[in-house]
Each structure stands twice: as C-alpha cells, then as structure tokens.
Write an enzyme that holds these catalytic residues in place. Sequence first.
Site, PDB file in Angstrom:
ATOM      1  CD  GLU A 149      -2.992  -1.143   2.204  1.00  6.59           C
ATOM      2  OE1 GLU A 149      -3.274  -0.066   2.739  1.00  6.59           O
ATOM      3  OE2 GLU A 149      -3.551  -2.191   2.489  1.00  6.59           O
ATOM      4  CG  PHE A 150      -1.630   1.877  -2.362  1.00  5.96           C
ATOM      5  CD1 PHE A 150      -2.399   0.767  -2.682  1.00  5.96           C
ATOM      6  CD2 PHE A 150      -2.050   2.701  -1.329  1.00  5.96           C
ATOM      7  CE1 PHE A 150      -3.592   0.504  -2.008  1.00  5.96           C
ATOM      8  CE2 PHE A 150      -3.238   2.437  -0.644  1.00  5.96           C
ATOM      9  CZ  PHE A 150      -3.999   1.336  -0.984  1.00  5.96           C
TER      10      PHE A 150
END
Length: 382
Positions: A149-150
């Site tokens: 993420e991310f």
Amino acid sequence: MAMMKKTCGFATFLMVLIMNSYSVNASSSSPQAIKGVYYPSWVSSNLSPSSINTKLFTHAYYAFLTPNNVTFKFDIEQTQEAPLLLNFTSTLHAKNPPVKTIFSVGGAAEGPVLFSRMVADSSSRSHFILSSIEVARKFGFDGVDLDWEFPQSPEDMENLSHLLDEWRGEVKKEAKATCREELLLSAAVYYSADTFLSGPQRSYPSGSISKNLDWINMMNYDYHGGWDPTLTGAQAALFDPKSNVSTSYGVESWIRSGVPLSKLIMGLPLYGRTWQLKDPRSYYIGAPAVDVGPGPDKTGVLTYSEIVKYNKDHKAKVVHDIETVSVYSVAETIWIGYDDTKTVAIKIGYARALGLRGYFFWAVNGDYKWKISKTASKLWSL
Ligand SMILES: *[C@@H]1O[C@H](CO)[C@@H](O)[C@H](O)[C@H]1NC(C)=O
Ligand SMILES: *[C@@H]1O[C@H](CO)[C@@H](O)[C@H](O)[C@H]1NC(C)=O
Ligand SMILES: *[C@@H]1O[C@H](CO)[C@@H](O)[C@H](O)[C@H]1NC(C)=O
Ligand SMILES: *[C@@H]1O[C@H](CO)[C@@H](O)[C@H](O)[C@H]1NC(C)=O
C-alpha cells in the site's frame, strides 16, 4: 497423454485421466467463486481461527507477515508467531467445510517503502520470493497475498511486474519439483487501476497481473476518512455522481485495464468511519465536520459490530442513501458512515451483474453475528 513429459506419480496420472473424462463439464463451468476474509493477527486473543464460520468463506488471509527490511526474507523463527500460523492453517483446513489459507504480506501500517526497495533489486526480489514459498510450505498455507500500500511511481509499477513474473516462475518450478499444487498468488490493490488520489500518475501492470496472479483484491473502501476531518464522507460508496472516488469507478477501471473478470474480487468493509459534525442539523454526506468521531487511537474507525452497538446505545438515526449506496448514522454531533446488510446486498448484486469472481471483507472481527457475511454469501450463491 503419451506426450506428457513428466507426471507426478500414478495418482496424478489417474487424476489427469479422470479430469479428461469430465473435461466437457469442467470447461463449461465457471471458476469457483471467491468469498475471502482477512484475519488480522492482532485480534487473535478475541477471535480464534476456530471461531470463524467457515460456511461463509472460501479463503482466509492471515494478516500480516513482513519480511526483514534488509534481507527481504521472513524471520518467523525469531518471533512468537510460528504457533499462531500453524494453528491458523491447521484449524481452518480441519473445519467443516474447510477454507483455504493465504498469508498476506505488508498491509497499510507497513507503508510503501519496504516494497519499493525490495522490487527494485533482482536479488532482493529473489530472496523475498524464495522465502515466501518456504514460509507458505512450512506453515501449511495454500498461497501468498501481496499487500503493498501502494506502489508510488511508474518505476514501482514496472518493478512490480518483474516481481510478479519471477514469483509465478518460482511457484511453478516449486510445484513441479515437489509434485504439489501451485501456491495461489494474489494481491490487495488500490480501488482503481489507474487513478491515484495522491502522488504521480501511474497504472498497475495489468498484463503482468493477469498473467501471474490468481486474482486481485480491490480495496474498494477508505475513500474518505480522518485524513480529512473537515467533511463527512461515504468511505465505500458504490456510486458517486460527483467524483471518480467510488467502487463502481474503481471496479470499472480495473475492467478497462484488461484484467479478466475472473480475477477481480470486490472489497467490502466490515468497518465504518466517524466524524464530529460542525452543526448537528447539517448531517448530509459531505457535511462540515470539526474532527474525527469515536474510535480507538483517534482514528475515527469503528467496526460494524461496534457501530451497531453505538447506534443502539445512542438511539442514533440511521439513513440509507440511495444515490451512493451507503448508510450513515447520526447521534447528536456524531456522524458514522458505514456499510450494512442492505448496502452490501446491493453491492453483491452489482458485482454479480458485472460477472466478477467474488468479494472479500476487511476484516473478520468486524461483523455483527456474521450478519453481513451471511447476506453476502447467500446472495452470491443464489
Ligand atoms: C529496518 O527496520 C529497523 C527495525 O524496525 C529500523 O530501525 C530501520 O530503520 C529499518 N531500515 C530501513 C532501511 O528501513
Ligand atoms: C489452536 O489454538 C486454540 C486456542 O489456543 C486451541 O484450542 C486449538 O486446540 C489449537 N488448534 C490446533 C489445531 O492447533
Ligand atoms: C526498476 O524499474 C526501473 C524503471 O523502470 C528500471 O530502470 C530498473 O531497472 C528496475 N529495476 C530492476 C532491478 O528491475
Ligand atoms: C473521471 O475519470 C474519467 C476518465 O476515466 C475522466 O474523463 C473524468 O474527467 C473524471 N472525472 C472526475 C470528476 O475526475
């Protein structure tokens, strides 16, 4: 059959024969629906793996394991986690019905940097890949899920595609060498394939994803939250006529990216987000707020079961918003946006109408008496 180079013993030979005789049926039936659920390891003292109602799920994700940030290998032996991992896989495989188990790597708390560093170097990638396969086999998991993420840049996206190519290559090689089924490979991804709300423009490597992953878990939530404490918002709206920040936009962007429908899994939150209204009389979606509302650590996050209790204790007014397919509750100045059985029922209808492969929940401890999980499972199977 005579052309087959190598089979893994007589059992496989028999299985190939049996499968061939059913091949007409097999090829015309659609792949198994995926009903996934994440199990955050930090809830294990309140919710043991054995208390998961496995009738409602096909796959359970253990969240999270993180590789060492220098070697990029997993150091499970040095932690207290090994018994819990073994308990998770053996308990869930032994339940009736069993569910498959996958361990998820990373998560929101880990952030993006570890993975950016790992994928940017081919020997780091290789250490990570081999260690992930070793951990999966040692602890009895059916697969591995990447929760980065991310990715932050086009370079991250490009290097992610190398990771996925090499990961699938090693997984195939290992399965062949040990005569076992290939490990599953999945990833938790941003709600949209190519629209990022912060950072540079970038797109996921959809070709590599399609080729190498069994499926992706689209995180169709967190559209609004405590990072903007001045406006309430529907954190997992199915539709938003005013913006592209919605589940329908995200899912459709993934479809446009070319990832097959059979690899797209819609995310459903078993939690909501809270705010303190500026004026209790202005409680529409997008109304002015002054801060986050209740939730541990000032995050303004409550699980669905906590919201059910909060609404009851505070005699909150509950409003279903047809336009966005979301629900919120208001009690004096407290505003809570979330999903319930009604909104999830509509989302399941949407996902099935598009032909997606299934759905997943974050996270297992959030449901209230399995109500949302039951609604979703029943509707998917109709
Ligand atoms: C790696 O993790 C250790 C321990 O959490 C931390 O002190 C260190 O700064 C990290 N190193 C890098 C390069 O992220
Ligand atoms: C898993 O842990 C629970 C709770 O500690 C225990 O009751 C159960 O026997 C364990 N199951 C397995 C298969 O290890
Ligand atoms: C990572 O991506 C960048 C940008 O595409 C590329 O220049 C670099 O060679 C990649 N690194 C590796 C190890 O593949
Ligand atoms: C939504 O995305 C589309 C392209 O996918 C773009 O044309 C449009 O301008 C975007 N709308 C908003 C409000 O950002």
